[in-house]
Write an enzyme that holds these catalytic residues in place. Structure first.
Site, PDB file in Angstrom:
ATOM      1  N   GLU A 177     -12.034 -21.782  -0.101  1.00  0.00           N
ATOM      2  CA  GLU A 177     -12.594 -22.961   0.571  1.00  0.00           C
ATOM      3  C   GLU A 177     -14.086 -23.095   0.335  1.00  0.00           C
ATOM      4  O   GLU A 177     -14.770 -23.837   1.041  1.00  0.00           O
ATOM      5  CB  GLU A 177     -12.308 -22.875   2.073  1.00  0.00           C
ATOM      6  CG  GLU A 177     -13.062 -21.800   2.832  1.00  0.00           C
ATOM      7  CD  GLU A 177     -12.407 -20.435   2.819  1.00  0.00           C
ATOM      8  OE1 GLU A 177     -12.719 -19.624   3.707  1.00  0.00           O
ATOM      9  OE2 GLU A 177     -11.588 -20.176   1.905  1.00  0.00           O
ATOM     10  N   ASN A 197      -4.801 -23.156   7.600  1.00  0.00           N
ATOM     11  CA  ASN A 197      -3.612 -22.671   6.888  1.00  0.00           C
ATOM     12  C   ASN A 197      -2.589 -22.075   7.838  1.00  0.00           C
ATOM     13  O   ASN A 197      -1.378 -22.328   7.709  1.00  0.00           O
ATOM     14  CB  ASN A 197      -4.018 -21.616   5.850  1.00  0.00           C
ATOM     15  CG  ASN A 197      -4.561 -22.233   4.580  1.00  0.00           C
ATOM     16  OD1 ASN A 197      -4.209 -23.357   4.218  1.00  0.00           O
ATOM     17  ND2 ASN A 197      -5.430 -21.503   3.885  1.00  0.00           N
ATOM     18  N   ASP A 225     -18.830 -23.890   2.841  1.00  0.00           N
ATOM     19  CA  ASP A 225     -17.391 -23.660   2.955  1.00  0.00           C
ATOM     20  C   ASP A 225     -16.866 -24.296   4.234  1.00  0.00           C
ATOM     21  O   ASP A 225     -17.628 -24.682   5.124  1.00  0.00           O
ATOM     22  CB  ASP A 225     -17.022 -22.180   2.834  1.00  0.00           C
ATOM     23  CG  ASP A 225     -17.493 -21.326   4.002  1.00  0.00           C
ATOM     24  OD1 ASP A 225     -17.830 -21.882   5.057  1.00  0.00           O
ATOM     25  OD2 ASP A 225     -17.512 -20.099   3.857  1.00  0.00           O
ATOM     26  N   ASP A 270      -4.412 -27.307   1.477  1.00  0.00           N
ATOM     27  CA  ASP A 270      -4.711 -27.901   0.165  1.00  0.00           C
ATOM     28  C   ASP A 270      -5.213 -29.330   0.310  1.00  0.00           C
ATOM     29  O   ASP A 270      -6.148 -29.759  -0.388  1.00  0.00           O
ATOM     30  CB  ASP A 270      -3.459 -27.884  -0.716  1.00  0.00           C
ATOM     31  CG  ASP A 270      -3.110 -26.494  -1.226  1.00  0.00           C
ATOM     32  OD1 ASP A 270      -3.951 -25.577  -1.073  1.00  0.00           O
ATOM     33  OD2 ASP A 270      -2.005 -26.324  -1.777  1.00  0.00           O
TER      34      ASP A 270
END
Length: 334
Positions: free
Chosen positions: A244, A209, A201, A218
């Site tokens: 993620e 974010n 991840d 994104d």
């Protein structure tokens, strides 16, 4: 539609493989279709048949015990070679099929109607089949009904493929990835071939974010997926498990090779400058856990849990790394 496609066997097999449906579990839409074909046409057997290189495999079947048969004796291998339906009123009178074990022995096929299952790019990957054990003349209305059902099957095959992919990254979604992992686990159980799973991840993704906005997050996920697919082998499988978190399935891969692959993916991502939608740039890292398949792993859930445990170790030991950190350390655990 070009008839050249009917002669392009390699292209046809590639189209079949893209559907990624061979050897998958029964699914309700296809089961309903074969049940309807039996009921509406009044036949004892109906199948959704996919024609592989050396076999025909039944995605759905009703009134038939076999899961697959050799392609060399099948009716459907002839169906996929033409655009129009293949109709056989009496197999005993047709030299192509009279001597087939499918005719002379169970299931004692006597009459057959098959509609090619065509992909959007024009390849016939299989057939929807109505089969009787008595001679039969299929009417124009019968063929029209079967053709409509075949169109539904073809659409379902495409929708099934779309439903297995993550719309943001193009990677397999969790469902699609787990299906592939199940196949690999089954192959290991049957043949003992090596296979490894890498789970990873994006480190501190929440700060991406929070600090740059969700569109930036994104974009980081999209570019991460692109980097991975560019670095993997054609035989590898890449999926987004959620958020993620991603995973890579590496068939025919020994543990030491998987560790090398993990480093390749880690360094590709760490060295990449992520270009964000607002023009800013960002670097991110990933942490990875590597889990070889061995006799102690009896389910996909257990395999994922093993990789996740190693991923946690990578996080705990500083991030931007894979774990186990060496083959010798990994070997102590297996």
């Amino acid at each position: 539609m070009s008839d050249a496609m009917l002669r392009d066997e390699e292209g046809r097999i590639a189209a079949l493989n893209r559907l990624d449906v061979l050897d998958t579990a029964p699914e309700e839409p296809f089961e309903k279709i074969v049940s309807l074909v039996r009921t509406v046409l009044g036949v004892p057997i109906a199948t959704v048949t996919l024609v592989d290189r050396e076999r025909q495999w039944f995605k759905a079947r009703s009134g038939l015990d076999a899961k697959e048969t050799p392609r060399s004796i099948s009716f459907c291998t002839h169906t996929v070679k033409q655009r129009e339906p293949l109709i056989v009123a009496d197999a005993h009178l047709d030299p192509r099929f009279a001597g087939s074990p499918l005719v002379q022995e169970s299931p004692y096929i006597r009459s057959y109607a098959g509609i090619p299952l065509q992909t959007p790019d024009g390849y016939n990957v299989g057939a929807l089949c109505a089969i009787d054990t008595e001679p039969r003349t299929f009417s124009a209305a019968d063929i029209a009904i079967l053709t409509n059902f075949a169109h539904i099957v073809s659409n379902e095959l495409e929708l099934r493929l779309i439903a297995q992919h993550d719309h943001l990254t193009g990677a397999l979604n969790r469902r699609g990835f787990i299906e592939q992992a199940k196949k690999e686990l089954s192959r290991f159980t049957r043949h003992g071939r090596p296979s490894c799973l890498i789970m990873f991840d994006v480190d501190r993704f929440k700060t991406v974010n929070d600090g740059y906005g969700h569109p930036a997050g994104d974009e980081v996920l999209r570019q991460t997926a692109q980097l991975c697919t560019a670095s993997m082998r054609p035989s590898d499988t890449f999926g987004r498990l959620g958020g993620e978190e991603f995973a890579l399935l590496l068939p025919e891969t020994e543990p030491v090779e998987a560790l090398a692959a993990a480093e390749r993916f880690r360094s590709a991502i760490a060295g990449h400058m992520f270009n964000l939608p607002d023009g800013r740039n960002l670097r991110v890292t990933v942490s990875l856990g590597v889990a070889p398949l061995d006799q102690s792993i009896s389910s996909v859930d257990a395999w994922l849990a093993a990789a996740d445990a190693w991923l946690y170790c990578a996080k705990k030991n500083g991030r931007n790394r894979y774990w186990p950190a060496s083959f010798s350390e990994l070997r102590k655990q297996i």
